[in-house]
Structures are given as C-alpha cells and as structure tokens.
Design a protein around this motif. Structure first.
Motif, PDB file in Angstrom:
ATOM      1  N   UNK A   1       0.634  -1.233  -0.019  1.00 57.55           N
ATOM      2  CA  UNK A   1      -0.037   0.026   0.129  1.00 57.55           C
ATOM      3  C   UNK A   1       0.752   1.088  -0.143  1.00 57.55           C
ATOM      4  N   UNK A   2       0.822   1.707  -0.961  1.00 59.38           N
ATOM      5  CA  UNK A   2       1.230   3.564  -0.533  1.00 59.38           C
ATOM      6  C   UNK A   2      -0.156   4.527  -0.313  1.00 59.38           C
ATOM      7  N   UNK A   3       0.445   5.150   0.491  1.00 60.66           N
ATOM      8  CA  UNK A   3       0.222   6.421   1.106  1.00 60.66           C
ATOM      9  C   UNK A   3      -0.292   7.757   1.500  1.00 60.66           C
ATOM     10  N   UNK A   4      -0.380   8.382   0.174  1.00 59.95           N
ATOM     11  CA  UNK A   4       0.294   9.506   0.194  1.00 59.95           C
ATOM     12  C   UNK A   4      -0.601  10.434   1.223  1.00 59.95           C
ATOM     13  N   UNK A   5       0.259  11.695   1.101  1.00 57.64           N
ATOM     14  CA  UNK A   5      -0.397  12.561   2.289  1.00 57.64           C
ATOM     15  C   UNK A   5      -0.449  14.595   1.124  1.00 57.64           C
TER      16      UNK A   5
END
Length: 809
Positions: free
Chosen positions: A268-272
């Motif tokens: 999972x790539x979680x971007x802000x």
C-alpha cells in the motif's frame, strides 16, 4: 479494464506529474506486503460449509478466522478486530451457517436462528449477496438455510414470511429497535431459537449512536431470556484500541478479542496531499487554498482516464454530489459522455432502488469511479479497486484505515491519498505524518449509562415487558435512580415490584437511536410531488431552509419552502451560480460543574451546559471562488441542547502576562476556540461536526474570559470529557497547529472555521498564540490535567463567536 493494475507508486507518479502537482505531495508512506498465515477449520464447522468455501476459492482459513470460529463454536462471545479485507465475514459465517444447518436437522420446531446487525442497509445487502454466492458454491445442502433481509426496504408482504420462516435475518439496529423488539410476540419462534447475534462493523457504534445501540442490545438480551434463549454475540470491527473492552461496553457481556491478523496484504502506498494556495482571498482577506472537493474531482477524473478503479470518500452528501458532477464534466470534455457515465455519487438519502442499482454497478465494474459518503466505508466488498481518495480527514484513524482498506481488496497493491481540507486538523496531519502512521487507532467511546439515552430505553423495555428487580443489573447502575423519576413524570407506573408503560403510543417511536432530533424532513419536488429523498431533522435548518441550494443525483434544486410542521422541504430544479451556507447564533450557560482543577492561575472544568442555537440567515457564495454574494435573513425557531462541555478560564493577570489587550481578547479567544475544536478529533473518537464551541470575553457563570467546547448531542457523547482528560496534549497541539501555519492573520488552515456563523470575525491569530502559550506555560505547574484525571467516558455541534450569543456556524 487492464488485466493487472500498475503498481500504486507508478499510479501516484502519474498523478503528481500531471499538471505540475509535485508540490502538493507532503508525505508518502510505503506499507510493505504481508504474507498470509494459514490454519485448519476447527471441529464443529460443518463439512458442507468447508466444501462450499473451498469451491469458492479459499483452500484454508487464515489463523484469525480459525481462532474466532473455534471460540464461537465453544459458546464464547468474540470480537474480531483485524484489518480491512481480512475475511472477518467468513470467520463468523462458518460457525453461524454450521449451527443453522444443524438446526435444519432438528425433528421438531423451527431450528436454530441467527440475527445479523449492520449499521447500513448497503452492508446488509452485500452480506446477503455473499451468502448467496456461498450457497451457490455448495452441493445444495446450504439451500436449507433461509437468509432474508428485514429492513425499511423490505416489502410488507414479505415481512410475515421473514418472521415465520427465515433462519438468518439481516437487519440494522434501527429496525431491531423499532420493528422487532416492540413486536416481539410475533417474533417469538425466532427469538426462542436464537443461537447467534452477529454485530458487524461494531466500531461504528460510538458516541450517542453507540450508547443507544448498547441499550437496544440489552433489550434484545432481556427478551431472549424471556423466550428461553441465550445467544452468543459475534462482533466484527476494524482495528481499534481495546476492542474487547469496547465490545463488552456495547453488549454488556464478557467478550474475547481476536486481533492477530493472519491475512495477506499487498503493498500500500499512502500519500498525504495538500491542495495549493490560490490567488483568491476569503473572509477578512485570508488566503484561500484550493478546495479538497475540487482537487478530489480532478484526481478522480484523472484516475478514471487512467482506468484505475477508484472510490473517493467524502464527508458530506453535498460533497459527494459535487465531486461526481465535476469529475463527469472533466471526463465528458476529455473522453466523451460514455466515459463520464462511468462515474457516479453514492450517499444516504437516495431511494432504495437507486442505492441497489449503484451497488450492482460498482460491484460489476460498470462504474470506474464513485464519490461516496461513509455509507460505503464499511465492509461492502468491492473487489478490484485500485485506489481510494479520502477527501478530508474522516475524524478518526480507525475510519482513515477503514476507508484506505477499500482498495487492494483482491490482494493487489493499493494507492490511498488523503487530501487535506482547508482545516486546522487536516493541515496539521499532512505536515505531521507521525500522528497518522506512528500512533495507534483510537478506542471506541460510548456511554450506555447516559441518562438521556437510558431513560427512554427503560420506557421502551417496560412497554415490551414490565420491568422487574432482575432487570436493574442488566440496564446499568443508573437504572434504580431513573425509574422513580420516570414514574413521577407519568411515563411509568409501579405495581408491586414491577414498572409498566402507561401511554398508548409506542415508547420506541419516541427514540431516534442515531441521535437525530425529530422526524426526517422529506425533500419533495414542488412541481410533481415526487419524493427525492430525506434530510435528518437535526440538519434540516441548515441544509434545506428556504432559499437553500440542494443537490440530488447530480441535479441542483432550490428550496422554495421548508415546512417544519409537515416535515417537508419543497424544491424546484434550478441552475444557480452559487451555493448557500447557513449562519446561526449560539448562547451557552453552565448547569453544573462535575470536575474543576487549577490550571495555573486559571481553571479547567468539565460539566453540564445548556446550548441555545438559532439559524438566523444564509450566505450565497459563488461556486469555485467562494466569494460572498449576499446574505438573506431567516425566521426559524431556536433549538435548545443540554449536553456536556469542557471549558477553560483565564484571569486578568494571565492576560496581562500574555500581552493580550482587552480589545484583542474577543478575537484571541475566538481563534483559540476554533483551532481547539479543529484539533480535538486527534484525541477523541469524533470529528469536528460532533462538537461545538463558544468563546466569551466575560461569561456570567464563570466571571472570567472562558472558552467552551461541547458535545453536539443531548446528554453528551464523551468527546468533551476526553478533551478534559487530555487537555495539555490537546491544547499543545492546537498551539503548534496555529504557529505552524504560513498565513499572517489567520486562514481556514489554522483558525478560520467552516462552521462559524460570525463570519470568522473577530479573529486574532497572534493573540491566540500568546493566549495559548501563556495558558500552557501556567499549565506546567502541579495539578494540571493530562496525567491524573480519570473519568468515565460519556452530532452536530456548532462553533460560536466571542460574544457567547453571536452567530455560530
């Protein structure tokens, strides 16, 4: 569709590279893939179930599934608190369906039954579909199990069949409360045979709603005992802190927790993501950041063009509609109307047939993009999603991970993007990623002993069966105190040692378990009389007042008239170039102070308050720019709320030390109030719309400058109490958020509030910094809360201005 989705990092690179968006990415978190851990099904799971599961493609259960099934089979109440897409449904379905199959072999009687509760109709419909798939994969023996939905959408001609013959009834707490328990005599055979009660997504039962559901479950247990059954409770939850404790508070029973997740997880790539500042200026000349709604619509359109199946989660019904409309317009221009039709909105208030059609289209892949409210956040199985856009922090880390987990449910990699709103908490989080990725999820806050919740449920229970001495322990320690009060008010009558309901009307009908304040308002097309949907009574004054702009299924309507007596809003289709925002006034008075501690020279308090709120006007804002075009007065009645609040007071000496002049105090306190409300959700299981606040330069009940933050629900919901317990951390984060913002005078990212009916005036950012800094400096002395205060845990809140009676949002 592409046969295999691109890696999430590749998809993110394309998003950030398009249109020069690189500066909008504030942080990227990479969560590595996790391998599965397998077990074997425990004895007691029927071979027919095992065979059907294997035929559906599942060779072995994961470790937590086998553990939970074994506990259930041995009669233990259990809560499964593992990650999204970890197969919690199968963990409870295996023992449940096995028991129901055992029941079909009983020589006499109905056989075993099960009650399944979900917070939304969509989730129940999805579970019914899953059971149908499992039955289809079997050898025909599972056809003896008779599942059926029983909710507000169930045709009346089918309801009698469900009562008499269904072995697995899928419903929601609302229907259990209003439809099943008051009519328990007609459900006698079902209740007598009740073996299991499944409570899905139990982490959603928090605050006042959770407290109501806890009492509904106690009423259910009481009636089951009356009919001779003692069902096992099986609960499923997103990952949460102390799930066993929360489940015990919800059910009133000891519950064993299963938390060791054995399921696999793709990368999972979680971007802000922070939208950029624009050249526009808002209230008081504050810089305006591009809206999260517009940013999400652009990203959704780009992802759909990239053939990346995406859901955008939005906090409001209006936001879901706006994002779908804007994304459709972009797609129509770029790729034609056929592609644009593959994006839609999903929200509460739609008619049943509209919801079912959208759910089918999403599951089949006909839809590539969806803008949805939290109604789709829960365990609806949407296999094959590649990306999730989270439009604004959803209020809790548990909800954040629940929404992010909607993507990658088939084991592939997933992209999750949190798009910050112009809000103090969102701004704080995208620049402090450790608060999201290095902190545990929250505990679920609910208070079944809240007298505003308990008292009406005692009346409902007495209407179902007279209340006796044996019921006192079941309903909690406050029961002996409340029963005489209800008798004096003429609600109950005591005969011998039992209490009886005295009224002709149904007691359950007077309780809105979702914390609403009356009958939902029907939204009706004036020209045709067609019912478009409903709006809950609590938000009707602000959302469907006369002159309001109302969105439904991508179409825009103007409210011609709000008839409160008939609970009807008459609307006409229109195409205005503006949106509307209601403004209101709020006053607050202290009823009692439960806890008071010294905060240096000032005071920190927690207790009961009365809040009086009245919507007085609405603003028209130009679409896209947010420019205010005008204000129109409204004549709506005031509403009164008795609730719980935390408040802090400062002395004249503290103001002198902080160099806050008398003329600066209203703006400084008002700004501190706004920012503290924005940051409280970081420390309590709530969001900004669950709480409200008022700041007063000289409050008559305290005799000092005072800032109040209160729960937006009758009787309180535990949120303000958490603020009282963690005051030092809470106000410290508030100060940090204000100081870190790059604006000079204050903006929506730090001290301006979308809920403020004062038009965010007056606000004094430098004054708020000095005031909070002085408060926290004094708070370093002994006796300051944050370490040694213990209190039992306990909508729609408003944020008022610095007069205490000025407009609030």
């Amino acid at each position: 569709m592409k046969p295999r989705p691109d890696p999430p990092a590749t998809v993110l690179d394309r998003l950030t590279g398009a249109r020069g968006r690189q500066d909008r990415l504030t942080h990227t978190e990479h969560l590595p893939a996790r391998a599965a851990r397998y077990a074997i099904w425990p004895p007691g799971v029927r071979p027919e179930i095992v065979a059907a599961v294997e035929k559906s493609g599942i060779a072995q259960p994961w470790t937590h599934q086998a553990e939970a099934s074994s506990l259930a089979i041995h009669g233990q109440n259990v809560v499964i608190a593992t990650g999204t897409a970890s197969g919690k449904s199968l963990a409870y379905l295996a023992p449940v369906l096995s028991a129901l199959l055992d029941g079909t072999e009983a020589p006499n009687g109905r056989g075993a039954t099960c009650l399944y509760l979900s917070p939304t109709k969509a989730l129940a419909a999805d579970q019914l579909r899953r059971m149908g798939e499992l039955r289809a994969a079997g050898d025909g023996s599972l056809d003896r199990i008779r599942p059926a939905a029983y909710d507000g959408d169930t045709p009346f001609q089918e309801r009698e069949w469900v009562r008499q013959y269904a072995s697995l009834v899928l419903t929601n707490p609302d229907m259990l409360h209003r439809g099943i328990l008051p009519a328990h005599a007609r459900w006698a055979s079902f209740l007598r045979a009740l073996r299991y009660v499944v409570i899905d997504e139990c982490h959603t039962y928090r605050g006042v709603f959770g407290s109501h559901v806890a009492q509904v479950l106690r009423r259910l247990r009481r009636l089951c005992a009356r009919y001779g059954s003692e069902p096992v409770f099986l609960l499923a939850s997103a990952t949460s802190a102390e799930p066993g404790l929360s489940a015990r508070r919800l059910t009133g029973l000891p519950v064993t927790e299963v938390t060791d997740d054995g399921s696999p997880r793709g990368e999972t790539v979680f971007a802000l993501w922070e939208p950029p500042l624009t050249e526009l200026h808002g209230e008081l000349g504050a810089p305006v950041r591009r809206s999260a709604t517009a940013e999400a619509a652009d990203l959704l359109a780009d992802l759909v063009l990239d053939r990346t199946r995406t859901v955008a989660f939005v906090r409001s019904r209006r936001g879901a509609e706006l994002i779908s409309v804007i994304a459709q317009e972009h797609l129509a221009e770029a790729a034609g109307h056929a592609v644009a039709r593959r994006v839609a909105a999903y929200r509460g208030g739609y008619l049943p047939e509209e919801r079912r059609a959208l759910e089918r289209a999403l599951h089949s892949g006909q839809l590539l993009g969806l803008a949805a409210t939290s109604a789709l956040e829960l365990g609806v199985d949407v296999a094959g999603l590649d990306a999730v856009l989270i439009v604004g922090y959803p209020g809790t880390r548990a909800s954040l991970w629940q929404q992010a987990g909607r993507a990658g449910r088939s084991g592939q990699g997933a992209l999750a993007v949190l798009i910050a709103r112009d809000d103090p908490l969102d701004t704080y989080l995208v620049h402090h990623p450790e608060s999201l990725f290095r902190q545990p999820v929250e505990s679920t806050v609910l208070d079944p002993d809240n007298p505003h919740v308990l008292a009406p449920h005692l009346c409902a229970a007495a209407a179902e069966l007279p209340l006796g001495e044996t019921d006192l322990e079941l309903f909690g320690p406050s029961t002996p105190l409340l029963l005489p009060q209800l008798e004096r008010r003429g609600m109950l009558r005591k005969r011998g040692s039992s209490y009886f309901w005295t009224r002709r009307e149904r007691a359950a009908d007077a309780i809105d378990i979702r914390g609403g304040s009356g009958t939902p308002v029907r939204v009706v097309e004036a020209d045709t009389g067609r019912l478009l949907g409903t709006v809950d009574a609590g938000s009707a004054h602000t959302s469907v007042h006369t002159g309001a702009v109302h969105l439904h299924q991508g179409r825009t309507y103007l409210v011609q008239e709000l008839d409160l007596e008939e609970a009807v809003a008459l609307v006409v289709e229109a195409d205005p170039s503006y949106s509307t925002v209601a403004r209101d006034t709020t006053a607050i008075s202290v009823l009692s102070t439960d806890h008071e501690v010294a905060w240096g020279r000032g005071r920190l308090c927690f207790g009961s308050v009365e809040v009086t709120n009245q919507v007085v006007s609405f603003l028209r804002r130009r679409l896209i720019t947010g420019e205010v075009l005008g204000e129109t007065k409204l004549d709506l009645p005031p509403r009164t709320l008795r609730t719980r609040a935390v408040w802090w007071c400062v002395t004249d000496e503290q103001l002198d030390d902080a160099a806050v002049l008398p003329e600066e105090l209203p703006g400084a306190a008002h700004a501190a109030e706004h920012a503290s409300i924005g940051l409280l959700p970081l420390f309590a299981t709530c969001d900004r719309w669950d709480i409200g606040g008022v700041s007063v330069p000289l409050h008559p009940d305290t005799g000092l400058p005072t800032v109040f933050v209160y729960d937006g629900h009758p009787g309180g919901a535990g949120f303000a109490e958490r603020g009282f317990q963690r005051a030092r951390e809470w106000l410290g984060a508030t100060l940090a958020a204000i100081r870190a913002c790059e604006c000079e005078r204050g903006c929506p990212s730090c001290i301006q509030s979308p809920k403020c009916g004062n038009g965010n005036d007056p606000l004094d950012k430098p004054g708020a910094v000095r005031l909070l800094r002085q408060l926290l400096t004094d708070g370093g002395e002994p006796g300051v809360p944050g370490t040694d205060i213990e209190a039992e845990p306990g909508g729609q809140g408003r944020e008022a201005g610095s007069t205490g009676a000025g407009p609030s949002a």
